[in-house]
Write a protein that holds these residues in place. Structure first.
Motif, PDB file in Angstrom:
ATOM      1  N   ILE A 133       1.042  -1.248   0.049  1.00 32.43           N
ATOM      2  CA  ILE A 133       0.136   0.443  -0.246  1.00 32.43           C
ATOM      3  C   ILE A 133       0.552   1.213   0.352  1.00 32.43           C
ATOM      4  N   GLN A 134       0.740   1.813  -1.313  1.00 32.08           N
ATOM      5  CA  GLN A 134       1.731   3.358  -0.722  1.00 32.08           C
ATOM      6  C   GLN A 134       0.260   4.363  -0.902  1.00 32.08           C
ATOM      7  N   GLY A 135       0.589   5.347  -0.052  1.00 29.53           N
ATOM      8  CA  GLY A 135       0.125   6.209   1.122  1.00 29.53           C
ATOM      9  C   GLY A 135       0.841   7.418   1.236  1.00 29.53           C
ATOM     10  N   PRO A 136      -0.055   8.870   1.711  1.00 26.93           N
ATOM     11  CA  PRO A 136       0.935   9.516   1.689  1.00 26.93           C
ATOM     12  C   PRO A 136       1.758   9.512   2.780  1.00 26.93           C
ATOM     13  N   LYS A 137       1.680   8.911   3.968  1.00 31.97           N
ATOM     14  CA  LYS A 137       3.055   7.881   4.799  1.00 31.97           C
ATOM     15  C   LYS A 137       4.121   7.654   5.039  1.00 31.97           C
TER      16      LYS A 137
END
Lengths: 286, 81, 156, 775
Positions: A133-137
């Motif tokens: 999972i890729q995200g802002p964090k």
């Protein structure tokens, strides 16, 4: 509605994180467009990930396979190495919808959609797959069974999207299988389904196994008791019987237009046993 | 005089009789006289009644003659797919 | 509101403007006058709207028009070459593989994709390969035979 | 009868002048054919494989608006108020209508009033999906937004959707003004039973006393839908001068014209209806739903309006078939003679009066020669969509019940099920259970063919069973009008008014080519709009090819009369000395020995000098359609652990009278069988407790897909219909009748479980298997 087709994961995350109103990821679109058509969702933003190169590939590495989130199920069915290592996962991906749908749909999308009846998810759960999972964090990896949290609900946070699904490397004598029950031969949503992945030790004894069930609870289930029932056995009649009992015992289904509690509970056992036999055979067991 | 066989739904209008005698030469005359003699049949006739003459079913044709001695059966004017 | 899209349809470069939520099917039918693809369900369950995008058969009702940007699209209107019919078209006619004909464009596109991948399919492979296309008139018998016969012709 | 080499026709010794529109008593005049019975390509085929053919939704008019319908989410609700003001104010909305915009012009015609009310609820919404309002706007998003702005104030009423629940004494009333018809004395209390009907003869009670073995069972079948792939679609355009045009997919554009004109208060001649290519109907496109709404929207907006139903709307708000509940009792002697047969049939009709149980009651025992038989039918109102015809309407359910009991009875007596049926089969002279005496019929022939068929003897695999069953359908004819116009080059246009639902243009051209004695390719058949021909009834009741071929043949005969007259003028001889043979005028008699025959082309070329264009016309009521019988054989494999079944082999044997285009006859046999198989195994309307349809889509309303079916073998029998010039019978419907029972009987033969509830879906089969194991 705004439509964006970014070329990098970073850009996609940025769009999703910034989005005001409802934002949706478009991979295959076979769920999203149906929901849009029915008026169930009215997205303000749709982020098409199919132009992100990294998400369009299946990579074989020392630690297994990485399947990009925009790889279609049809493409999975054309990858010989993947078919050899994870025949059950590939078969499950090949059961979603029609050939037309398979040209577009993805296992990552199938997972995010979080239907308890999703075809590819029990196979991925049995396989011990992880979602990247890729995200802002930044990046995180979670077991696929932890992505869906209820029918139509997933654990992804705002701005997050699945970049890829990772399958572990296959070692030794291993095999997996996925079976679903549908009334027709094709085109139906699973009424109940089962995935089994196992590894054999010496003399055909099962040394490791994972068993999953679909459409018998709000989310796809990983049934440890069912795996336990066959570990240490050569999948004899008694082991199969116990496997079936454990599968049925794990079911918490509902009555709906597609099936009854009674039917799902019984057939879960039948499918778990049959899937185990296929997986066992694929692992080289006799 | 012709003997006219009635299907079940028409019989209450004829006091329960399954056969009635009508002096009619054509289907048109038959319908007119049935409606006169058995007013309860009128709504059925309005909705559509077919006439079987010796096994051949006429759904529409009023002019068709009722031959002497022919077997005449009334039937609902059926629908199809 | 409208998005400009440049794409290739049946070999021709085509430009159109559409709303982002519009399906490719709606664009083909309502904006480009290509009404060969039919809407039988709008949810990907009947296959009547089948077209090829970049060589793969899809339900055009499940594709956004804006996704067509830079893609190669083939529809039933592009199946014949000049006045020469595609063998599938010829065999569908010869075998009476259509009755009402509304599913036919979808079947032709799905069958074309099937034979491109598998030039010599078994009856079972044909049946599963076409399972995404509903036909309510024929019982599929003559469709399967037409595809078998067309495959034979195409193999030469 | 025709000799081997010549084409016989009734004009060989014809008088000098024949009135061109004379109606001939339809009698069999030909049994030897050149064109009929061949398998040419259909004239509309090329357009259909190239995407060029235009169906209902493929037509557009300049300035066209998008129409959408607002539908009730409730099974039964009083509409207290509809506020359309906000929708009307939305930019781009050009018209909003409710029932108030469709005033009642039906003048006491109850069936038309029911259709009007079904098109748009009048005060009460009677089922989930019932139309309550409609909008026309510049585009679909605006129309969708407008629907959301319409506020409907509902008062929810108690509902009933189940056929057995609806007949219970305290069931909610679907129509409080409905009093059961057909019972004496007239009921004082309203009921959901709209009508009781009865058929039969003999003394059933006495018959049962003579029986050695009696089998009695109750059956249920769930509601199914025709499942045509093309949703309803139309484009309507009404001008302020009161004229209108409608382009629509329909089985009968003349009927749609008449319906729409009446409901809109228009003159019939001022509404021109053009039938598009039709993407399947099977009875489901035999009356109007959205078309009057589209016309009313267009009238109000003064713009053309296109209205297409979504698949969801098709399932919720078009006309599915009945759900049924049927009790059957049959008694037989040990020698296999049936001595008494009795059935009670309850058929749902939606919220309106229908004749569905009546048709079930008529067809139930039609295959058999019975001395004592009685069938009683009850039309039952429920809060479901208005039932419409579905291919041999009501016959499949009745046959399922009866043929299941017949099978069980045969086995109880110890007789082979085919022999038992042969022993009791109806034949010429048998009094049908619905009244009349049969002429020449084919039930016995189909059974004998089944007995000899290799399928009957083929070995069965593990978990497989074989079953067979018979089916019957009446077929009918009706009003028909056709034109034949000969072009200046001698090519022939055949103009018909019956919609082509599955290749009939090819069949009709074959018949006219046959009669004229010209090649098939020389005859082009088209379907005309309502402005071009007189009224034609719909393509229903298997009448399209039967009726229009009869009218086409008569029109050809009239054209031949004209052609003979023209040839006589060209030759300057008497028309009595001109005969028509092999597509040519020939002078009769040795005195004309030097006159070379004149071809159609030559006569056509001279037409301008001999009296103008050459044409033939015919308008008839095509009565005398021959009844049709079929016998089906099914092999079914059942997974004993999941109850899932698969059809592994299937054979259809049916009488066609005369197969005009055998390939399309086979297609009808196969298609009907496939629909019956879907009905038998998986198709059903599923209603929730809230009275809402749970499965209004092709995902969960499961029609058979390609991989569900085997090849479907066919055997065409030809027992000529004496009431058609070429012996043709309708072939479209009977094939859907036997599959339900054939498959149930196969399951019974494989596992000893008698399936009494259709569809025989896996949960029902598994339950039955387990019950049987427990004993």
């Amino acid at each position: 509605m705004q439509y964006e087709a970014p070329e990098t994961t970073k850009a996609a995350v940025g769009l999703l994180a910034k989005a005001k109103g409802s934002a949706y990821v478009l991979a295959g679109g076979s769920d999203l467009l149906v929901r849009m058509k029915g008026g169930f969702v009215e997205p303000d933003l749709v982020v098409d990930i199919k132009r992100i190169k990294a998400m369009r590939e299946i990579k074989k590495t020392a630690s297994g396979f990485t399947i990009g989130a925009a790889v279609s199920c049809a493409e999975m069915n054309e990858n010989k190495a993947l078919i050899k290592a994870w025949p059950g996962v590939v078969e499950a991906a090949g059961l979603i919808g029609s050939k037309q749908v398979q040209s577009r749909c993805t296992v990552a999308g199938n997972l995010c959609n979080s239907s308890p009846a999703a075809d590819s998810v029990p196979a991925l759960v049995a396989a011990g797959a992880k979602a990247v999972i890729q995200g802002p964090k930044g990046k995180r990896k979670v077991a696929v069974e932890d992505v869906p949290v209820g029918p139509g609900k997933n654990s992804l946070k705002k701005g997050e999207l699945i970049e890829a699904i990772e399958l572990p490397a296959r070692k030794g004598k291993s095999g997996d299988a996925y079976l679903r029950f549908i009334p027709r031969s094709e085109m139906d949503i699973a009424v109940v389904s089962a995935g089994v992945s196992l590894t054999l030790g010496d003399k055909g004894v099962i040394k490791d196994a994972r068993v999953s069930l679909g459409a018998v609870a709000p989310t796809v289930l990983l049934v440890k008791a069912a795996a336990k029932a066959i570990i240490g056995t050569k999948l004899d009649e008694a082991a199969l019987e116990k496997l079936g009992q454990a599968a049925s015992a794990a079911c918490k289904p509902i009555d709906d237009k597609r099936g009854t509690i009674e039917f799902r509970t019984k057939v879960a056992a039948v499918l778990a046993k049959r899937a185990a036999q296929i997986a066992y055979k694929r692992a080289g067991g006799k | 005089m012709a003997d006219i066989h009635l299907w079940g739904a028409l019989r209450p209008a004829a006091g329960g009789a399954s056969v009635v005698s009508v002096n009619a030469k054509t289907i048109r005359e038959l319908f007119r006289k049935l409606a006169e003699d058995y007013p309860g049949m009128e709504p059925h006739i309005a909705r559509g009644v077919a006439v079987s003459i010796d096994g051949k079913i006429y759904r529409d044709d009023w002019q068709r003659e009722l031959p002497e001695g022919a077997e005449i059966y009334l039937l609902p004017r059926i629908q199809g797919g | 509101m409208g998005v400009l899209v440049t794409t290739t349809i049946n070999g021709d470069t085509v430009e159109f403007a559409c709303d982002p939520h519009e399906s490719l099917l709606d664009v083909l039918r309502n904006r480009l006058g290509l009404s060969g693809a039919k809407e039988g369900c709008g949810t990907g369950d009947c296959g009547s709207c089948s077209v090829q995008v970049d060589g793969r058969v899809v339900c055009s009702c499940l594709v956004l028009g804006v996704e067509a940007e830079g893609r190669e699209i083939e529809t039933v209107e592009g199946l014949s070459t000049g006045t020469e019919l595609h063998p599938l078209q010829t065999k569908f006619l010869e075998h009476a593989a259509l009755q009402c004909g509304v599913c036919t464009p979808g079947f032709l596109m799905a069958a074309k994709a099937l034979l491109e991948k598998n030039p010599d399919p078994t009856e079972e492979e044909i049946r599963f390969g076409l399972a995404g296309n509903l036909c309510r008139c024929t019982g599929y018998d003559k469709i399967v035979r037409a595809v078998q016969d067309a495959a034979k012709v195409m193999r030469g | 009868m025709a000799s081997e080499s010549t084409t016989a026709h009734p004009f060989e010794d014809a008088p000098n002048h024949v009135t061109p529109t004379v109606v001939h008593d339809p009698i069999l005049t030909k049994t030897d054919f050149k064109s009929v019975g061949t398998r040419p390509l259909r004239p509309d085929g090329l357009d259909k494989v190239t995407g060029r053919a235009r169906y209902g939704a493929d037509f557009n008019l300049p300035g066209q608006l998008v129409g959408l319908v607002l539908r009730s989410p409730h099974a039964h609700a009083k509409i207290k108020k509809i506020d359309t003001s906000k929708a009307e104010k939305l930019a781009g909305v050009k018209a909003v209508i409710t029932a108030a915009d469709l005033p009642d012009h039906t003048a006491g015609d109850q069936s038309m009033y029911d259709i009007l009310e079904n098109c748009m609820a009048r005060g009460i919404a009677k089922y989930d999906g019932h139309a309550v309002a409609a909008v026309a706007a510049v585009d679909a998003p605006t129309a969708r937004a407008a629907l959301k702005l319409i506020k409907v104030d509902y008062e929810i009423l108690p509902h009933v959707t189940d056929v057995d629940e609806a007949v219970k004494p305290n069931a909610p009333l679907v129509n409080p003004k409905m009093f059961t018809e057909g019972v004496e004395p007239k009921p004082k209390k309203a009921s959901n039973i709209a009508k009781r009907t009865e058929f039969g003869h003999g003394d059933v009670d006495a018959g049962f006393k003579d029986a050695d073995v009696i089998v009695e069972r109750s059956f249920r079948t769930e509601q199914t839908h025709q499942g045509y792939i093309e949703p309803h679609a139309c484009v309507a355009s009404v001008s302020p001068d009161g004229t209108g045009e409608l382009w629509v997919c329909t089985q009968g554009h003349f009927v749609y014209r008449n319906h729409c004109a009446m409901l809109l208060g228009m003159e019939v001649s001022k509404l021109r209806v053009t039938s598009s290519e039709i993407g399947g109907g099977f009875g489901g496109k035999t009356h109007v739903w959205a078309e009057p709404v589209a016309l009313a929207l267009s009238r109000k907006a003064n713009r053309p309006v296109k209205l297409t139903m979504s698949r969801d709307e098709v399932f919720r708000a078009s006309g599915p078939t009945s759900a049924t509940s049927i009790d059957v009792r049959i008694g037989a002697k040990k020698d296999g003679t049936i001595v008494a047969a009795d059935a009670t049939l309850r058929f749902s009709g939606g919220p309106y009066y229908g004749m569905w149980a009546e048709l079930g009651a008529m067809t139930a025992f039609a295959c058999y020669d019975l001395k004592n038989v009685r069938t009683v039918g009850y039309e039952v109102l429920v809060n479901r969509p208005k039932t419409a015809a579905y291919r041999a309407p009501s016959a499949p359910m009745a046959a399922f019940a009866v043929e299941s009991v017949v099978d069980e009875l045969a086995h109880k007596i110890g007789m082979n099920e085919v022999d038992f049926r042969i022993k009791n089969a109806a034949k010429q002279g048998t009094r049908a259970s619905y009244g009349p005496v049969y002429g020449p019929i084919g039930i016995g022939a189909t059974l004998e063919a089944a007995k000899k068929h290799p399928h009957m003897k083929a070995p069965l695999g593990k978990n497989q069973g074989r079953g067979m069953a018979c089916g019957f359908w009446f077929n009918f004819g009706g009003q028909t009008c056709t034109d034949i116009n000969v072009g200046p080059d001698g090519s022939v246009t055949l103009t018909v008014g019956t919609v082509d639902v599955g290749g009939s243009r090819a069949s009709l051209a074959l018949c006219v080519a046959e009669e004229l004695g010209v090649p098939y390719e020389q005859v082009k058949c088209i379907v005309a709009d309502t402005g071009t021909l007189g009224h034609n009834d719909m393509t229903d009741g298997s009448r399209g090819t039967f009726s229009s071929s009869m009218a086409g043949i008569f029109a050809a005969r009239n054209a031949i009369t004209v052609l003979r007259e023209r040839a006589a003028k060209m030759w300057e001889i008497s028309v009595e000395d001109v005969k028509w043979e092999d597509g040519h005028a020939k002078a009769v008699g040795s005195k004309y020995g030097n006159l070379a025959p004149l071809s159609l082309k030559e006569i056509a070329a001279a037409a301008g000098n001999t009296g103008g264009p050459v044409a033939g016309h015919s308008e008839i009521v095509a009565d005398g359609a021959g009844v049709s019988f079929a016998t089906h054989i099914a092999d079914v494999e059942v997974d004993p652990e999941t109850g899932r079944s698969k059809i592994v082999r299937y054979t259809v044997i049916q009488d066609a009278g005369k197969a005009v285009h055998p390939t399309y006859v086979e297609g009808q046999y196969q298609g009907g069988a496939a629909q019956g198989i879907g009905w038998a195994l998986n198709e059903e309307y599923i209603y929730g407790k809230n009275g809402r349809l749970q499965n209004p889509g092709f995902l969960d309303y499961r029609i058979p897909v390609c991989s569900d079916l085997p090849m479907i073998d066919t055997q065409i029998l030809e027992i000529p219909n004496p009431n058609h010039p070429y012996g043709v019978r309708g072939v479209g419907e009977t094939s859907i009748v036997p599959p339900l029972a054939a498959i149930a009987n196969a399951m019974s033969n494989a596992f000893g479980v008698r399936m009494t509830h259709v569809p025989m879906s896996p949960p029902r089969v598994l339950k039955a298997l387990e019950a049987a194991q427990k004993g």
